[in-house]
Scaffold this motif. Structure first.
Motif, PDB file in Angstrom:
ATOM      1  N   ARG A  34      87.271  24.162  75.433  1.00 37.12           N
ATOM      2  CA  ARG A  34      88.159  23.621  74.313  1.00 37.12           C
ATOM      3  C   ARG A  34      88.194  21.860  74.362  1.00 37.12           C
ATOM      4  O   ARG A  34      87.986  21.438  75.614  1.00 37.12           O
ATOM      5  CB  ARG A  34      89.656  23.864  74.692  1.00 37.12           C
ATOM      6  N   SER A  35      88.315  21.415  73.474  1.00 39.79           N
ATOM      7  CA  SER A  35      88.470  19.814  73.277  1.00 39.79           C
ATOM      8  C   SER A  35      87.511  18.874  74.208  1.00 39.79           C
ATOM      9  O   SER A  35      87.985  18.020  74.672  1.00 39.79           O
ATOM     10  CB  SER A  35      89.986  19.615  73.743  1.00 39.79           C
ATOM     11  N   GLY A  36      86.312  19.340  74.227  1.00 39.51           N
ATOM     12  CA  GLY A  36      85.318  18.405  74.942  1.00 39.51           C
ATOM     13  C   GLY A  36      85.185  18.830  76.430  1.00 39.51           C
ATOM     14  O   GLY A  36      84.213  18.233  76.863  1.00 39.51           O
ATOM     15  N   TYR A  37      85.979  19.706  76.913  1.00 36.94           N
ATOM     16  CA  TYR A  37      85.926  19.780  78.424  1.00 36.94           C
ATOM     17  C   TYR A  37      85.017  21.006  78.561  1.00 36.94           C
ATOM     18  O   TYR A  37      84.508  21.754  77.740  1.00 36.94           O
ATOM     19  CB  TYR A  37      87.623  20.384  78.848  1.00 36.94           C
ATOM     20  N   SER A  38      84.826  21.254  79.998  1.00 37.37           N
ATOM     21  CA  SER A  38      83.619  22.176  80.384  1.00 37.37           C
ATOM     22  C   SER A  38      84.471  22.944  81.628  1.00 37.37           C
ATOM     23  O   SER A  38      85.273  22.502  82.092  1.00 37.37           O
ATOM     24  CB  SER A  38      82.484  21.797  80.707  1.00 37.37           C
ATOM     25  N   ASN A  39      83.752  24.193  81.837  1.00 43.09           N
ATOM     26  CA  ASN A  39      84.203  24.910  83.045  1.00 43.09           C
ATOM     27  C   ASN A  39      82.813  24.952  83.856  1.00 43.09           C
ATOM     28  O   ASN A  39      81.800  25.035  83.308  1.00 43.09           O
ATOM     29  CB  ASN A  39      84.271  26.263  82.609  1.00 43.09           C
ATOM     30  N   VAL A  40      83.148  24.815  85.207  1.00 39.21           N
ATOM     31  CA  VAL A  40      82.084  24.794  86.444  1.00 39.21           C
ATOM     32  C   VAL A  40      82.306  26.263  86.869  1.00 39.21           C
ATOM     33  O   VAL A  40      83.512  26.770  87.204  1.00 39.21           O
ATOM     34  CB  VAL A  40      82.229  23.685  87.329  1.00 39.21           C
ATOM     35  N   VAL A  41      81.249  27.176  86.777  1.00 37.62           N
ATOM     36  CA  VAL A  41      81.141  28.198  87.339  1.00 37.62           C
ATOM     37  C   VAL A  41      80.052  28.170  88.435  1.00 37.62           C
ATOM     38  O   VAL A  41      78.779  28.199  88.198  1.00 37.62           O
ATOM     39  CB  VAL A  41      80.938  29.539  86.453  1.00 37.62           C
ATOM     40  N   TRP A  42      80.411  28.291  89.740  1.00 40.35           N
ATOM     41  CA  TRP A  42      79.443  27.773  90.629  1.00 40.35           C
ATOM     42  C   TRP A  42      79.453  29.150  91.722  1.00 40.35           C
ATOM     43  O   TRP A  42      80.381  29.546  92.385  1.00 40.35           O
ATOM     44  CB  TRP A  42      80.112  26.882  91.605  1.00 40.35           C
ATOM     45  N   SER A  43      78.143  29.745  91.890  1.00 45.05           N
ATOM     46  CA  SER A  43      78.155  30.778  92.796  1.00 45.05           C
ATOM     47  C   SER A  43      77.690  30.408  94.217  1.00 45.05           C
ATOM     48  O   SER A  43      76.694  29.664  94.197  1.00 45.05           O
ATOM     49  CB  SER A  43      77.006  31.944  92.196  1.00 45.05           C
ATOM     50  N   CYS A  44      78.246  30.593  95.357  1.00 43.90           N
ATOM     51  CA  CYS A  44      78.139  29.984  96.410  1.00 43.90           C
ATOM     52  C   CYS A  44      78.510  30.767  97.516  1.00 43.90           C
ATOM     53  O   CYS A  44      79.240  32.055  97.425  1.00 43.90           O
ATOM     54  CB  CYS A  44      78.750  28.506  96.451  1.00 43.90           C
ATOM     55  N   THR A  45      78.286  30.546  98.730  1.00 46.15           N
ATOM     56  CA  THR A  45      78.735  31.023  99.949  1.00 46.15           C
ATOM     57  C   THR A  45      80.328  30.996 100.228  1.00 46.15           C
ATOM     58  O   THR A  45      80.809  30.130  99.660  1.00 46.15           O
ATOM     59  CB  THR A  45      77.957  30.532 101.245  1.00 46.15           C
ATOM     60  N   VAL A  46      80.852  31.761 101.130  1.00 44.90           N
ATOM     61  CA  VAL A  46      82.268  31.662 101.396  1.00 44.90           C
ATOM     62  C   VAL A  46      82.646  30.354 101.907  1.00 44.90           C
ATOM     63  O   VAL A  46      83.814  29.758 101.490  1.00 44.90           O
ATOM     64  CB  VAL A  46      82.400  33.104 102.078  1.00 44.90           C
ATOM     65  N   ASP A  47      81.772  30.114 102.824  1.00 39.80           N
ATOM     66  CA  ASP A  47      82.319  28.619 103.477  1.00 39.80           C
ATOM     67  C   ASP A  47      82.102  27.388 102.544  1.00 39.80           C
ATOM     68  O   ASP A  47      82.941  26.734 102.640  1.00 39.80           O
ATOM     69  CB  ASP A  47      81.326  28.401 104.767  1.00 39.80           C
ATOM     70  N   MET A  48      81.197  27.527 101.668  1.00 40.29           N
ATOM     71  CA  MET A  48      80.893  26.522 100.805  1.00 40.29           C
ATOM     72  C   MET A  48      81.908  26.367  99.628  1.00 40.29           C
ATOM     73  O   MET A  48      82.505  25.340  99.414  1.00 40.29           O
ATOM     74  CB  MET A  48      79.517  26.756  99.863  1.00 40.29           C
ATOM     75  N   ALA A  49      82.484  27.568  99.265  1.00 42.11           N
ATOM     76  CA  ALA A  49      83.526  27.727  98.370  1.00 42.11           C
ATOM     77  C   ALA A  49      84.817  27.126  98.900  1.00 42.11           C
ATOM     78  O   ALA A  49      85.455  26.634  98.247  1.00 42.11           O
ATOM     79  CB  ALA A  49      83.802  29.175  97.855  1.00 42.11           C
ATOM     80  N   LYS A  50      85.302  27.553 100.210  1.00 37.37           N
ATOM     81  CA  LYS A  50      86.337  26.897 100.735  1.00 37.37           C
ATOM     82  C   LYS A  50      86.295  25.549 100.830  1.00 37.37           C
ATOM     83  O   LYS A  50      87.248  24.810 100.585  1.00 37.37           O
ATOM     84  CB  LYS A  50      86.535  27.487 102.370  1.00 37.37           C
ATOM     85  N   ARG A  51      84.989  24.871 101.039  1.00 36.21           N
ATOM     86  CA  ARG A  51      84.864  23.279 101.116  1.00 36.21           C
ATOM     87  C   ARG A  51      85.081  22.748  99.786  1.00 36.21           C
ATOM     88  O   ARG A  51      85.962  21.864  99.744  1.00 36.21           O
ATOM     89  CB  ARG A  51      83.685  23.081 101.810  1.00 36.21           C
TER      90      ARG A  51
END
Length: 285
Positions: A34-51
């Motif tokens: 909406r309204s020019g914004y975007s969603n980031v969807v990032w598939s990654c490892t557990v450690d990387m997600a925590k960081r």
């Protein structure tokens, strides 16, 4: 061992295009909302997600831009993207068995999609994996740079575990499963939403036909024939295709990467085949 990290972000210009890049740890997507914004969807490892979850807006933007704004011809050579060794063999799925499977699948796909052309391309790649695609007459679209992410907005990034699931039955007495209640897949190219919409359309069509014929809308035989069977076939086909893509893009070894690139380049150059796949992915077939 995989998580999906999501966040709403602002970009330097309004985004109206869905962008996706495949990394050894999994794909990252920048999707317009909406309204020019975007969603980031990032598939990654557990450690990387925590960081990533711990990052502030500016640091998160830098991490996203580091992988989205880098020329795809050079990203795999970066030794330590975000300190997570995205381009290293320690993170990428590898091994001779997986490579053999990828090459076998690519062989079949190239031969089916490209016939003699596909077979020729594959033979050239096997004999010389470093041969540029342009030398084989396969036209690739020039890489376009996505909008620059400026930071997350609203809630901070959050992640959730991936679960690839598929129900053996979609119907029970006066009960129907559609969408995520019946199946969950890797978040690639928005196909989870498309499959759910296709389920709903098929169910609506089945119920409308039953009503016209004066049948019981909860009749199991009708629901199995007109909804469950065709949707299970279609969904399983897409789930299998996405699983191949998911695993195939995790292989960073030279030959597998070359075959993968050639397959996509060939697919991109064969207009009728590409259009047919696009129609199927959008639920028109």
């Amino acid at each position: 061992n995989q998580r999906g990290l999501v966040a709403t972000v602002a970009t330097d210009v309004p985004n109206d295009t869905a962008w996706q890049r495949f990394l050894p740890t999994g794909p990252i997507a920048l999707l317009p909302v909406r309204s020019g914004y975007s969603n980031v969807v990032w598939s990654c490892t557990v450690d990387m997600a925590k960081r990533l979850e711990s990052y502030g807006p500016d640091q998160f933007a830098a991490a996203v831009n580091d992988v989205l704004q880098t020329d795809p011809n050079t990203i795999s050579s970066k030794p330590d993207v975000m300190g997570d060794n995205l381009g290293s063999g320690s993170t990428a799925r590898s091994g001779s068995a997986l490579l053999d499977a990828a090459v076998g699948a690519a062989t079949a796909a190239l031969q089916q999609l490209g016939g003699t052309v596909g077979s020729t391309v594959l033979r050239q790649l096997i004999s010389n994996p470093q041969t540029p695609l342009g030398d084989q007459g396969i036209g690739l679209q020039q890489w376009q740079r996505p909008p620059v992410v400026q930071g997350w907005v609203g809630s901070s990034p959050k992640s959730f575990p991936f679960q690839l699931r598929h129900s053996g039955r979609y119907v029970a007495p006066r009960l129907v499963l559609v969408g995520d209640a019946a199946h969950s897949i890797h978040p690639m190219a928005g196909q989870g939403v498309n499959l759910g919409l296709a389920d709903a359309a098929a169910l609506a069509s089945a119920l409308a036909t039953a009503r016209e014929l004066g049948q019981d809308l909860g009749d199991m035989t009708m629901l199995q024939r007109d909804f469950e069977s065709p949707r299970q076939r279609a969904n399983m086909t897409m789930i299998a295709a996405l699983e191949v893509l998911w695993r195939g893009f995790g292989v960073e070894m030279g030959l597998a990467g070359a075959v993968r690139s050639a397959g996509l380049g060939l697919l991109n150059s064969v207009g009728p085949v590409k259009n047919q796949i696009m129609r199927y992915a959008m639920g028109y077939e």
